[in-house]
Design an enzyme around this catalytic site. Structure first.
Site, PDB file in Angstrom:
ATOM      1  CE  LYS A 279      -3.956  -1.826   2.601  1.00  0.00           C
ATOM      2  NZ  LYS A 279      -4.965  -1.616   1.555  1.00  0.00           N
ATOM      3  NE  ARG A 353     -11.020  -9.553  -2.304  1.00  0.00           N
ATOM      4  CZ  ARG A 353     -11.307  -8.621  -3.201  1.00  0.00           C
ATOM      5  NH1 ARG A 353     -11.606  -8.951  -4.445  1.00  0.00           N
ATOM      6  NH2 ARG A 353     -11.291  -7.349  -2.865  1.00  0.00           N
TER       7      ARG A 353
HETATM    8  N1  BES Z   1      -8.268  -3.702   4.200  1.00  0.00           N
HETATM    9  C1  BES Z   1      -8.334  -3.287   2.856  1.00  0.00           C
HETATM   10  C2  BES Z   1      -9.588  -2.479   2.533  1.00  0.00           C
HETATM   11  C3  BES Z   1      -9.636  -1.088   3.081  1.00  0.00           C
HETATM   12  C4  BES Z   1      -8.953  -0.067   2.483  1.00  0.00           C
HETATM   13  C5  BES Z   1     -10.448  -0.817   4.162  1.00  0.00           C
HETATM   14  C6  BES Z   1      -9.045   1.223   2.979  1.00  0.00           C
HETATM   15  C7  BES Z   1     -10.546   0.464   4.661  1.00  0.00           C
HETATM   16  C8  BES Z   1      -9.849   1.486   4.075  1.00  0.00           C
HETATM   17  C9  BES Z   1      -8.340  -4.506   1.933  1.00  0.00           C
HETATM   18  O1  BES Z   1      -7.572  -5.568   2.370  1.00  0.00           O
HETATM   19  C10 BES Z   1      -7.778  -4.068   0.625  1.00  0.00           C
HETATM   20  O2  BES Z   1      -6.642  -3.688   0.604  1.00  0.00           O
HETATM   21  N2  BES Z   1      -8.592  -4.131  -0.418  1.00  0.00           N
HETATM   22  C11 BES Z   1      -8.168  -3.694  -1.714  1.00  0.00           C
HETATM   23  C12 BES Z   1      -8.694  -4.668  -2.716  1.00  0.00           C
HETATM   24  C13 BES Z   1      -8.173  -4.449  -4.110  1.00  0.00           C
HETATM   25  C14 BES Z   1      -6.694  -4.737  -4.166  1.00  0.00           C
HETATM   26  C15 BES Z   1      -8.913  -5.339  -5.058  1.00  0.00           C
HETATM   27  C16 BES Z   1      -8.721  -2.301  -1.950  1.00  0.00           C
HETATM   28  O3  BES Z   1      -9.856  -2.036  -1.557  1.00  0.00           O
HETATM   29  O4  BES Z   1      -7.999  -1.476  -2.489  1.00  0.00           O
HETATM   30 MN    MN Z   2      -5.568  -5.395   1.813  1.00  0.00          MN
END
Ligand code: BES
Ligand code: MN
Ligand code: ZN
Length: 499
Positions: A279, A353
């Site tokens: 990230k 997921r």
């Molecule tokens: N934990 C995150 C989702 C998230 C992001 C929650 C920001 C709250 C605030 C999750 O694991 C994630 O990183 N999801 C990705 C999925 C994508 C790579 C398909 C996302 O939402 O960017």
């Molecule tokens: Mn994630």
């Protein structure tokens, strides 16, 4: 926690540090206020006529030693237009008041707020909302502040005043429910607000264990047990972390022996750096909150145990960090899940997921009546709904309907997104059964499509709490800035309605 009770007494006869009287728009008083006005000679009328008080929502003013009253202070609390009141506004009003009383170092107070009329709402619901507002509005998380912290609350005890003794018994029940709900919410907030170096999967397992009770069996699997059980998708995400994963199972048996349980599944990512698909640095600290789904589940178990709810409830929490150690799983990897479905990993940041799929498949094996999962699953959900509603998706029409109703009642709101068949093809893989991302479009929905592959035909609802689980600015009922406990009020209400 402060003490809250219910009492019946005229406001002018009530002692203590303060009586609190609602003030409506244009200086209108409620019954108790009028009674105080009668005994106070001209004092109140003069005050209301000459003061700048408008009765605006949340505005408060303190008078000392009002003629004819016994309490040291008389607090007028603006409640706005009575017709605009809702149950949630009452909760918020109580939270604002609690903060105000605390600032004024008031130890004991008697509130005449339940005599506010809220359209279509019973006295019992009002008492519950007021009590919840008080408990939640006083929430603190200051254990890591070694300086300038007030260790103790000023406010010790509050009486919610009732119009007659007829309602005492039911109001006491409402207090029990409010207290259990608040304890569950606060437990969820406390777990979630812990930093990632403290809240590890192992620590989360230990916290779950503290809930153990005659009716609540808590089993925590360590890495060896997880390997033996075959939760391979969870293990894949764990590969990049130096810390062991945990798989937590909670079995609450409040119902009849053979009643199928309601299964609650919670994402317990104690820190999500994204893995190899790392990230950006900005706000990455907030990914310590990626275990808020699991915290909600634990908070719900805390509340239902407190309430002695006569239902069977199963809890399943997969927990790990998502980091990028040398052995981390990689984009392109194909993993075989516990259930047997193969997953092509296109983005290691779509890890929630992946760990949830093993937990859902395990839950299905326990033959539950329905499954509800809680997860900070997608950034897309934050974009779609912001912080005002949790994303709701799933196959269980009755479950979803019940959650919508409880959401509106508790103001722990949900909003449904569609799970149309056509979205499913976005996660079809060319070389495995499914892939773990469905592209940029409809990200919250394709994440739910992924989960849907693991729930069989058990009625299922998925709650994406990515936008609602924490709020860095804080709100009246979640004042610290941080975890809100989203999902706890919702489920306590939902489950209570089943009995
Ligand atoms: N934990 C995150 C989702 C998230 C992001 C929650 C920001 C709250 C605030 C999750 O694991 C994630 O990183 N999801 C990705 C999925 C994508 C790579 C398909 C996302 O939402 O960017
Ligand atoms: Mn994630
Ligand atoms: Zn995540």
């Amino acid at each position: 926690m402060i003490q809250i009770d219910v009492q019946v007494e005229a406001a002018y006869n009530q002692g203590g540090d303060a009586i609190v009287l609602p003030l409506l728009e244009r200086g209108k008083l409620t019954e108790s206020g009028e009674a105080v006005q009668t005994v106070a000679g001209d004092m109140i009328s003069n005050f209301l006529d000459t003061s700048d008080l408008s009765g605006d929502f949340g505005e408060a003013c303190v008078l000392y030693s009002v003629t004819g009253t016994k309490a040291r202070r008389t607090v007028f609390l603006g409640a706005g237009e009575e017709v605009d009141l809702s149950l949630h506004k009452l909760r918020v009003l109580a939270a604002k008041l609690a903060a105000k009383l605390e600032r004024n170092a008031i130890c004991t107070a008697s509130l005449y707020l339940a005599e506010l009329n809220v359209k279509g709402i019973s006295l019992v619901d009002k008492v519950q909302a007021i009590a919840e507002g008080l408990y939640l509005g006083l929430y603190k998380f200051d254990k890591y502040q070694t300086k300038n912290k007030k260790n103790k609350h000023a406010l010790q005890s509050v009486s919610i005043m009732l119009p007659s003794v007829d309602h005492l018994a039911v109001a006491k029940e409402a207090l029990v429910k409010a207290k259990a709900t608040a304890l569950g919410t606060i437990f969820a907030r406390d777990l979630s607000n812990e930093p990632g170096n403290v809240c590890t999967p192992e620590w989360l397992g230990d916290q779950a264990k503290t809930l153990s009770h005659e009716k609540l069996k808590v089993t925590v699997m360590d890495k060896a047990a997880i390997e033996k059980a075959g939760f391979t998708a969870l293990l894949a995400v764990n590969q990049g972390s130096a810390k062991e994963p945990r798989f937590i199972v909670l079995e609450y048996s409040g119902g009849k022996k053979d009643d199928a349980p309601v299964a609650l599944v919670g994402k317990g990512l104690t820190f999500d750096a994204g893995g190899i698909s790392i990230k950006p640095a900005a706000a990455m600290d907030e990914m310590k909150f990626d275990m808020c789904g699991s915290a909600a589940v634990l908070g719900i178990f805390k509340a239902i145990t407190e309430m002695n709810l006569p239902l069977n409830v199963l809890g399943v929490i997969p927990s790990t960090e998502n980091l990028l150690g040398a052995a981390a799983y990689k984009p392109g990897d194909i993993i075989t899940s516990y259930q047997g479905t193969t997953i092509e990993v296109l983005n290691t940041d779509a890890e929630g997921r992946i760990i949830l799929c093993d937990a859902l498949a395990y839950a299905v094996e326990q033959k539950p009546a329905e499954i509800i999962d809680f997860a900070t699953l997608t950034g897309a959900c934050v974009i779609a709904l912001g912080g005002q509603a949790t994303g709701l998706l799933g196959t269980g029409e009755k479950v979803k309907q019940g959650l919508k109703e409880s959401g509106m009642h508790t103001h722990d709101r949900v909003w449904e997104l569609p799970l149309f068949d056509e979205y499913q093809k976005q996660i079809d893989s060319k070389i495995a059964d499914i892939k773990n991302t469905g592209g940029r479009e409809a990200g919250t929905i394709t994440a739910a499509c992924f989960l849907s592959r693991f729930v069989g035909d058990v009625p299922w609802a998925h709650l994406d709490i990515a936008g609602t689980a924490w709020n860095m600015k804080g709100t009246d009922i979640s004042p610290v800035g941080g975890a809100t406990g989203a999902g706890v009020r919702l489920l306590v209400d939902y489950l209570s309605r089943k009995v």
